[in-house]
Design a protein around this motif. Sequence first.
Motif, short mmCIF file in Angstrom:
data_model
loop_
_atom_site.label_atom_id
_atom_site.label_comp_id
_atom_site.label_asym_id
_atom_site.label_seq_id
_atom_site.Cartn_x
_atom_site.Cartn_y
_atom_site.Cartn_z
N LYS A 74 0.14 -28.27 -19.36
CA LYS A 74 1.50 -28.71 -19.62
C LYS A 74 2.37 -28.67 -18.37
N GLY A 75 1.87 -28.19 -17.28
CA GLY A 75 2.64 -28.18 -16.04
C GLY A 75 3.27 -26.83 -15.79
N PRO A 76 3.79 -26.67 -14.58
CA PRO A 76 4.34 -25.37 -14.18
C PRO A 76 5.75 -25.13 -14.74
N ILE A 77 6.17 -23.91 -14.62
CA ILE A 77 7.54 -23.53 -14.91
C ILE A 77 8.30 -23.76 -13.60
N LEU A 78 9.42 -24.44 -13.65
CA LEU A 78 10.19 -24.75 -12.45
C LEU A 78 11.43 -23.86 -12.39
N LEU A 79 11.67 -23.23 -11.24
CA LEU A 79 12.81 -22.35 -11.05
C LEU A 79 13.90 -23.07 -10.26
N PHE A 80 15.15 -22.93 -10.73
CA PHE A 80 16.28 -23.59 -10.07
C PHE A 80 17.47 -22.66 -9.97
N ALA A 81 18.30 -22.90 -8.96
CA ALA A 81 19.63 -22.30 -8.88
C ALA A 81 20.60 -23.47 -8.90
N LEU A 82 21.65 -23.35 -9.70
CA LEU A 82 22.60 -24.44 -9.89
C LEU A 82 23.98 -24.07 -9.36
N ASP A 83 24.53 -24.93 -8.54
CA ASP A 83 25.92 -24.80 -8.10
C ASP A 83 26.71 -25.77 -8.96
N CYS A 84 27.17 -25.28 -10.10
CA CYS A 84 27.80 -26.14 -11.11
C CYS A 84 29.06 -26.82 -10.59
N ALA A 85 29.88 -26.11 -9.83
CA ALA A 85 31.14 -26.67 -9.34
C ALA A 85 30.90 -27.86 -8.41
N ALA A 86 29.84 -27.83 -7.64
CA ALA A 86 29.54 -28.90 -6.70
C ALA A 86 28.54 -29.92 -7.25
N ASN A 87 28.02 -29.69 -8.47
CA ASN A 87 26.99 -30.54 -9.08
C ASN A 87 25.77 -30.66 -8.17
N LYS A 88 25.32 -29.50 -7.64
CA LYS A 88 24.16 -29.46 -6.76
C LYS A 88 23.16 -28.43 -7.28
N TRP A 89 21.89 -28.61 -6.92
CA TRP A 89 20.85 -27.71 -7.35
C TRP A 89 19.98 -27.30 -6.17
N MET A 90 19.30 -26.17 -6.35
CA MET A 90 18.41 -25.64 -5.33
C MET A 90 17.04 -25.41 -5.95
N ASP A 91 16.01 -25.87 -5.29
CA ASP A 91 14.64 -25.71 -5.77
C ASP A 91 14.13 -24.33 -5.36
N LEU A 92 13.82 -23.49 -6.34
CA LEU A 92 13.33 -22.14 -6.04
C LEU A 92 11.82 -22.02 -6.26
N GLY A 93 11.16 -23.12 -6.51
CA GLY A 93 9.71 -23.12 -6.60
C GLY A 93 9.15 -23.25 -8.01
N MET A 94 7.83 -23.11 -8.09
CA MET A 94 7.10 -23.23 -9.34
C MET A 94 6.42 -21.92 -9.69
N ASP A 95 6.20 -21.74 -10.96
CA ASP A 95 5.53 -20.54 -11.44
C ASP A 95 4.47 -20.97 -12.44
N PHE A 96 3.26 -20.47 -12.28
CA PHE A 96 2.18 -20.86 -13.19
C PHE A 96 1.77 -19.74 -14.13
#
Length: 139
Positions: A74-96
């Motif tokens: 089904k694919g990996p779990i994806l980790l993100f950090a979100l800067d909601c005020a700026a509508n931007k995201w950060m890729d924190l990697g994958m977890d299996f």
Amino acid sequence: MKRLGVCLLSVSLGASALALAGGAAAETWKLAPGETKTYYDADFTRVDEASGLVVTRIAEGKANGPYKAWPAGKGPILLFALDCAANKWMDLGMDFDGTKGLPKGWRKEAKVDDISGAVGKAGKLACETKDSLPKVALP
């Protein structure tokens, strides 16, 4: 018998402390609103006290419990950090397998435009509910 009771109580209290510190193993995978295959982990989603970023994880597939039960196909779990005020995201990697934590220096990752473009409706929901999410001191 008394020692067994004290030991069990210690284990229970230790697990509770871990949950409060953000190291909980609890997972509640919920279907993102308006999505058919994308799930987010409601128990993992939280706000970093230091930066105000929302940390979340999503996965595509069938939500059937903890990582160990998440089908590899089904694919990996994806980790993100979100800067909601700026509508931007950060890729924190994958977890299996559920062993990946936040990477060192994660707050310094490059920010990319359009949260919904990467995290979808789960990201939008996380930002909309930011004020009600747990605020924790993340490493």
